[in-house]
Design a protein around this motif. Structure first.
Motif, PDB file in Angstrom:
ATOM      1  N   LEU A 213      -2.092   5.284  -0.051  1.00  0.00           N
ATOM      2  CA  LEU A 213      -2.832   5.101   1.195  1.00  0.00           C
ATOM      3  C   LEU A 213      -3.357   3.686   1.346  1.00  0.00           C
ATOM      4  O   LEU A 213      -3.676   3.263   2.442  1.00  0.00           O
ATOM      5  CB  LEU A 213      -3.990   6.098   1.261  1.00  0.00           C
ATOM      6  CG  LEU A 213      -3.586   7.575   1.206  1.00  0.00           C
ATOM      7  CD1 LEU A 213      -4.826   8.458   1.201  1.00  0.00           C
ATOM      8  CD2 LEU A 213      -2.647   7.938   2.342  1.00  0.00           C
ATOM      9  N   GLY A 214      -3.465   2.967   0.260  1.00  0.00           N
ATOM     10  CA  GLY A 214      -3.973   1.604   0.311  1.00  0.00           C
ATOM     11  C   GLY A 214      -4.682   1.249  -0.979  1.00  0.00           C
ATOM     12  O   GLY A 214      -4.421   1.829  -2.032  1.00  0.00           O
ATOM     13  N   LYS A 215      -5.600   0.289  -0.862  1.00  0.00           N
ATOM     14  CA  LYS A 215      -6.372  -0.123  -2.032  1.00  0.00           C
ATOM     15  C   LYS A 215      -7.813  -0.388  -1.610  1.00  0.00           C
ATOM     16  O   LYS A 215      -8.110  -0.611  -0.433  1.00  0.00           O
ATOM     17  CB  LYS A 215      -5.767  -1.353  -2.689  1.00  0.00           C
ATOM     18  CG  LYS A 215      -5.819  -2.596  -1.833  1.00  0.00           C
ATOM     19  CD  LYS A 215      -5.206  -3.782  -2.551  1.00  0.00           C
ATOM     20  CE  LYS A 215      -5.314  -5.026  -1.669  1.00  0.00           C
ATOM     21  NZ  LYS A 215      -4.773  -6.194  -2.312  1.00  0.00           N
ATOM     22  N   ILE A 216      -8.696  -0.345  -2.577  1.00  0.00           N
ATOM     23  CA  ILE A 216     -10.103  -0.606  -2.304  1.00  0.00           C
ATOM     24  C   ILE A 216     -10.284  -2.100  -2.090  1.00  0.00           C
ATOM     25  O   ILE A 216     -10.000  -2.899  -2.975  1.00  0.00           O
ATOM     26  CB  ILE A 216     -10.994  -0.094  -3.449  1.00  0.00           C
ATOM     27  CG1 ILE A 216     -10.857   1.428  -3.566  1.00  0.00           C
ATOM     28  CG2 ILE A 216     -12.457  -0.497  -3.212  1.00  0.00           C
ATOM     29  CD1 ILE A 216     -11.584   2.038  -4.742  1.00  0.00           C
ATOM     30  N   LYS A 217     -10.722  -2.456  -0.906  1.00  0.00           N
ATOM     31  CA  LYS A 217     -10.925  -3.863  -0.529  1.00  0.00           C
ATOM     32  C   LYS A 217     -12.347  -4.309  -0.835  1.00  0.00           C
ATOM     33  O   LYS A 217     -12.577  -5.430  -1.262  1.00  0.00           O
ATOM     34  CB  LYS A 217     -10.627  -4.027   0.962  1.00  0.00           C
ATOM     35  CG  LYS A 217     -10.982  -5.361   1.550  1.00  0.00           C
ATOM     36  CD  LYS A 217      -9.814  -6.251   1.566  1.00  0.00           C
ATOM     37  CE  LYS A 217     -10.133  -7.529   2.339  1.00  0.00           C
ATOM     38  NZ  LYS A 217      -9.371  -8.622   1.841  1.00  0.00           N
ATOM     39  N   ASP A 218     -13.327  -3.420  -0.581  1.00  0.00           N
ATOM     40  CA  ASP A 218     -14.722  -3.801  -0.765  1.00  0.00           C
ATOM     41  C   ASP A 218     -15.576  -2.557  -0.917  1.00  0.00           C
ATOM     42  O   ASP A 218     -15.121  -1.442  -0.661  1.00  0.00           O
ATOM     43  CB  ASP A 218     -15.218  -4.632   0.419  1.00  0.00           C
ATOM     44  CG  ASP A 218     -16.102  -5.787  -0.018  1.00  0.00           C
ATOM     45  OD1 ASP A 218     -16.827  -5.641  -1.028  1.00  0.00           O
ATOM     46  OD2 ASP A 218     -16.068  -6.832   0.633  1.00  0.00           O
TER      47      ASP A 218
ATOM     48  N   GLN B  49      -5.165  -0.874   4.172  1.00  0.00           N
ATOM     49  CA  GLN B  49      -3.776  -0.456   4.279  1.00  0.00           C
ATOM     50  C   GLN B  49      -2.992  -1.690   4.693  1.00  0.00           C
ATOM     51  O   GLN B  49      -3.176  -2.222   5.782  1.00  0.00           O
ATOM     52  CB  GLN B  49      -3.631   0.655   5.321  1.00  0.00           C
ATOM     53  CG  GLN B  49      -2.239   1.231   5.376  1.00  0.00           C
ATOM     54  CD  GLN B  49      -2.151   2.313   6.430  1.00  0.00           C
ATOM     55  OE1 GLN B  49      -2.510   2.076   7.571  1.00  0.00           O
ATOM     56  NE2 GLN B  49      -1.672   3.482   6.036  1.00  0.00           N
ATOM     57  N   SER B  50      -2.159  -2.173   3.804  1.00  0.00           N
ATOM     58  CA  SER B  50      -1.453  -3.431   4.038  1.00  0.00           C
ATOM     59  C   SER B  50      -0.320  -3.270   5.033  1.00  0.00           C
ATOM     60  O   SER B  50       0.369  -2.255   5.054  1.00  0.00           O
ATOM     61  CB  SER B  50      -0.885  -3.977   2.733  1.00  0.00           C
ATOM     62  OG  SER B  50      -1.926  -4.284   1.856  1.00  0.00           O
TER      63      SER B  50
ATOM     64  N   GLN C 101      -3.263  11.907   8.441  1.00  0.00           N
ATOM     65  CA  GLN C 101      -4.705  12.015   8.660  1.00  0.00           C
ATOM     66  C   GLN C 101      -5.393  10.693   8.359  1.00  0.00           C
ATOM     67  O   GLN C 101      -6.298  10.271   9.076  1.00  0.00           O
ATOM     68  CB  GLN C 101      -5.291  13.122   7.780  1.00  0.00           C
ATOM     69  CG  GLN C 101      -4.891  14.506   8.209  1.00  0.00           C
ATOM     70  CD  GLN C 101      -5.207  15.551   7.159  1.00  0.00           C
ATOM     71  OE1 GLN C 101      -5.169  15.283   5.958  1.00  0.00           O
ATOM     72  NE2 GLN C 101      -5.524  16.748   7.617  1.00  0.00           N
ATOM     73  N   PHE C 102      -4.945  10.026   7.305  1.00  0.00           N
ATOM     74  CA  PHE C 102      -5.533   8.740   6.942  1.00  0.00           C
ATOM     75  C   PHE C 102      -5.264   7.709   8.033  1.00  0.00           C
ATOM     76  O   PHE C 102      -6.166   6.980   8.440  1.00  0.00           O
ATOM     77  CB  PHE C 102      -4.969   8.268   5.599  1.00  0.00           C
ATOM     78  CG  PHE C 102      -5.524   6.950   5.148  1.00  0.00           C
ATOM     79  CD1 PHE C 102      -6.840   6.840   4.736  1.00  0.00           C
ATOM     80  CD2 PHE C 102      -4.738   5.814   5.151  1.00  0.00           C
ATOM     81  CE1 PHE C 102      -7.360   5.623   4.322  1.00  0.00           C
ATOM     82  CE2 PHE C 102      -5.242   4.598   4.745  1.00  0.00           C
ATOM     83  CZ  PHE C 102      -6.562   4.507   4.325  1.00  0.00           C
ATOM     84  N   GLU C 103      -4.046   7.648   8.518  1.00  0.00           N
ATOM     85  CA  GLU C 103      -3.693   6.657   9.533  1.00  0.00           C
ATOM     86  C   GLU C 103      -4.388   6.914  10.874  1.00  0.00           C
ATOM     87  O   GLU C 103      -4.549   6.006  11.669  1.00  0.00           O
ATOM     88  CB  GLU C 103      -2.177   6.607   9.711  1.00  0.00           C
ATOM     89  CG  GLU C 103      -1.495   5.996   8.500  1.00  0.00           C
ATOM     90  CD  GLU C 103       0.017   6.101   8.498  1.00  0.00           C
ATOM     91  OE1 GLU C 103       0.586   6.818   9.354  1.00  0.00           O
ATOM     92  OE2 GLU C 103       0.635   5.475   7.618  1.00  0.00           O
ATOM     93  N   GLN C 104      -4.831   8.152  11.124  1.00  0.00           N
ATOM     94  CA  GLN C 104      -5.547   8.478  12.359  1.00  0.00           C
ATOM     95  C   GLN C 104      -7.053   8.278  12.234  1.00  0.00           C
ATOM     96  O   GLN C 104      -7.775   8.415  13.215  1.00  0.00           O
ATOM     97  CB  GLN C 104      -5.252   9.924  12.763  1.00  0.00           C
ATOM     98  CG  GLN C 104      -3.822  10.138  13.188  1.00  0.00           C
ATOM     99  CD  GLN C 104      -3.493  11.606  13.408  1.00  0.00           C
ATOM    100  OE1 GLN C 104      -4.359  12.459  13.406  1.00  0.00           O
ATOM    101  NE2 GLN C 104      -2.218  11.891  13.607  1.00  0.00           N
ATOM    102  N   ALA C 105      -7.517   7.935  11.049  1.00  0.00           N
ATOM    103  CA  ALA C 105      -8.959   7.735  10.822  1.00  0.00           C
ATOM    104  C   ALA C 105      -9.446   6.512  11.595  1.00  0.00           C
ATOM    105  O   ALA C 105      -8.671   5.593  11.866  1.00  0.00           O
ATOM    106  CB  ALA C 105      -9.227   7.544   9.331  1.00  0.00           C
TER     107      ALA C 105
END
Length: 144
Positions: free
Chosen positions: A46-51, A68-69, A103-107
Protein backbone atom coordinates in the motif's frame (compact mmCIF):
# COMPACT_ATOMS: atom_id res chain seq x y z
CA UNK A 1 27.61 -2.97 25.25
CA UNK A 2 28.89 0.08 23.40
CA UNK A 3 27.01 3.06 21.94
CA UNK A 4 27.26 1.73 18.37
CA UNK A 5 25.46 -1.47 19.44
CA UNK A 6 22.68 0.60 21.05
CA UNK A 7 22.29 2.68 17.89
CA UNK A 8 22.11 -0.52 15.82
CA UNK A 9 19.45 -1.90 18.20
CA UNK A 10 17.33 1.22 17.73
CA UNK A 11 17.64 1.22 13.94
CA UNK A 12 16.95 -2.46 13.40
CA UNK A 13 14.71 -3.34 16.34
CA UNK A 14 17.04 -6.27 17.01
CA UNK A 15 18.95 -6.53 20.25
CA UNK A 16 22.65 -7.22 19.79
CA UNK A 17 22.81 -9.21 23.04
CA UNK A 18 20.66 -12.19 22.14
CA UNK A 19 18.42 -13.46 19.40
CA UNK A 20 15.07 -12.71 21.02
CA UNK A 21 15.95 -10.10 23.62
CA UNK A 22 13.77 -7.51 21.85
CA UNK A 23 10.87 -9.89 21.10
CA UNK A 24 8.09 -8.98 21.14
CA UNK A 25 8.83 -5.46 19.98
CA UNK A 26 7.10 -2.94 22.22
CA UNK A 27 8.86 0.37 21.67
CA UNK A 28 10.55 1.63 18.50
CA UNK A 29 12.14 4.92 17.55
CA UNK A 30 10.31 7.10 15.03
CA UNK A 31 13.30 6.96 12.69
CA UNK A 32 13.23 3.16 12.73
CA UNK A 33 9.70 3.02 11.27
CA UNK A 34 9.79 5.97 8.87
CA UNK A 35 10.25 4.37 5.47
CA UNK A 36 8.80 1.01 6.57
CA UNK A 37 6.63 -0.81 4.07
CA UNK A 38 2.88 -1.10 4.69
CA UNK A 39 1.01 -4.01 3.13
CA UNK A 40 -2.53 -5.29 3.46
CA UNK A 41 -3.25 -8.84 4.71
CA UNK A 42 -3.37 -10.05 1.09
CA UNK A 43 0.25 -8.96 0.62
CA UNK A 44 -0.48 -5.95 -1.61
CA UNK A 45 1.94 -3.11 -1.02
CA UNK A 46 0.00 0.00 0.00
CA UNK A 47 2.96 2.31 0.45
CA UNK A 48 5.45 3.30 3.11
CA UNK A 49 5.45 5.37 6.26
CA UNK A 50 6.49 8.88 5.27
CA UNK A 51 6.05 10.66 8.61
CA UNK A 52 4.59 10.48 12.09
CA UNK A 53 2.34 13.23 13.42
CA UNK A 54 2.33 13.80 17.18
CA UNK A 55 -0.22 15.54 19.36
CA UNK A 56 2.14 17.64 21.45
CA UNK A 57 -0.52 18.38 24.07
CA UNK A 58 -1.64 14.79 24.65
CA UNK A 59 1.76 13.21 24.02
CA UNK A 60 0.61 10.56 21.57
CA UNK A 61 0.78 9.67 17.90
CA UNK A 62 -2.22 11.22 16.18
CA UNK A 63 -1.62 9.53 12.84
CA UNK A 64 1.03 8.34 10.44
CA UNK A 65 1.40 9.65 6.92
CA UNK A 66 1.51 6.84 4.38
CA UNK A 67 3.01 7.57 0.99
CA UNK A 68 1.80 5.80 -2.10
CA UNK A 69 4.45 6.36 -4.74
CA UNK A 70 3.69 7.26 -8.30
CA UNK A 71 5.88 6.46 -11.26
CA UNK A 72 9.29 8.15 -10.95
CA UNK A 73 8.01 10.18 -7.98
CA UNK A 74 5.15 11.71 -10.01
CA UNK A 75 1.57 11.46 -8.71
CA UNK A 76 2.63 10.53 -5.20
CA UNK A 77 -0.31 10.57 -2.83
CA UNK A 78 -0.22 10.85 0.94
CA UNK A 79 -2.75 9.45 3.40
CA UNK A 80 -3.31 10.20 7.09
CA UNK A 81 -3.98 6.88 8.83
CA UNK A 82 -4.54 6.36 12.57
CA UNK A 83 -1.49 4.64 13.98
CA UNK A 84 -3.78 2.17 15.74
CA UNK A 85 -4.91 0.91 12.31
CA UNK A 86 -1.44 -0.53 11.68
CA UNK A 87 -0.33 -3.90 12.98
CA UNK A 88 3.38 -4.70 13.23
CA UNK A 89 4.52 -7.78 11.32
CA UNK A 90 7.68 -8.36 13.34
CA UNK A 91 8.93 -11.32 11.35
CA UNK A 92 8.89 -9.37 8.07
CA UNK A 93 9.75 -5.96 9.55
CA UNK A 94 6.75 -4.20 8.03
CA UNK A 95 3.30 -2.98 9.00
CA UNK A 96 -0.07 -4.34 7.91
CA UNK A 97 -3.18 -2.22 7.29
CA UNK A 98 -6.46 -4.16 7.16
CA UNK A 99 -7.82 -2.57 3.97
CA UNK A 100 -7.99 -3.70 0.38
CA UNK A 101 -5.94 -1.84 -2.18
CA UNK A 102 -9.17 -0.30 -3.52
CA UNK A 103 -10.31 0.84 -0.05
CA UNK A 104 -6.90 2.37 0.58
CA UNK A 105 -6.88 4.24 -2.73
CA UNK A 106 -10.37 5.65 -1.98
CA UNK A 107 -9.29 6.99 1.42
CA UNK A 108 -9.05 10.77 1.93
CA UNK A 109 -5.59 11.76 0.77
CA UNK A 110 -3.49 14.76 -0.14
CA UNK A 111 -0.47 15.51 -2.30
CA UNK A 112 3.02 16.30 -1.08
CA UNK A 113 2.69 20.02 -1.87
CA UNK A 114 -0.69 20.49 -0.18
CA UNK A 115 -0.64 19.01 3.31
CA UNK A 116 -3.76 19.69 5.38
CA UNK A 117 -3.41 22.23 8.15
CA UNK A 118 -2.15 20.47 11.25
CA UNK A 119 -4.90 22.12 13.28
CA UNK A 120 -7.69 21.35 10.79
CA UNK A 121 -10.22 19.49 12.92
CA UNK A 122 -12.57 19.09 9.95
CA UNK A 123 -10.01 17.21 7.84
CA UNK A 124 -9.02 14.82 10.61
CA UNK A 125 -12.64 14.20 11.64
CA UNK A 126 -13.35 13.01 8.09
CA UNK A 127 -10.22 10.88 8.02
CA UNK A 128 -11.06 9.39 11.41
CA UNK A 129 -14.57 8.57 10.24
CA UNK A 130 -13.23 6.85 7.11
CA UNK A 131 -10.68 4.70 8.91
CA UNK A 132 -13.07 3.98 11.78
CA UNK A 133 -14.90 1.71 9.34
CA UNK A 134 -11.82 -0.54 9.14
CA UNK A 135 -10.74 -0.47 12.77
CA UNK A 136 -13.67 -2.02 14.59
CA UNK A 137 -15.29 -0.86 17.83
CA UNK A 138 -12.46 -1.86 20.20
CA UNK A 139 -9.50 -0.19 18.52
CA UNK A 140 -9.64 3.05 20.50
CA UNK A 141 -8.48 4.92 17.39
CA UNK A 142 -9.85 8.40 16.95
CA UNK A 143 -8.76 11.75 15.68
CA UNK A 144 -9.51 14.53 18.11
Amino acid sequence: MNENDLMQDNLTGQNQEGGNANWPVRILTATSIIGDQVDNPQGDNLGKIKDIMLDIHKGNITYVVLEQSGILGINEKLFAVPFQALQLDQANQKFVLNASKEQFEQAPGFDKDHWPGTNSHEYYSGVGSYWGNFLGPNSGAAFT
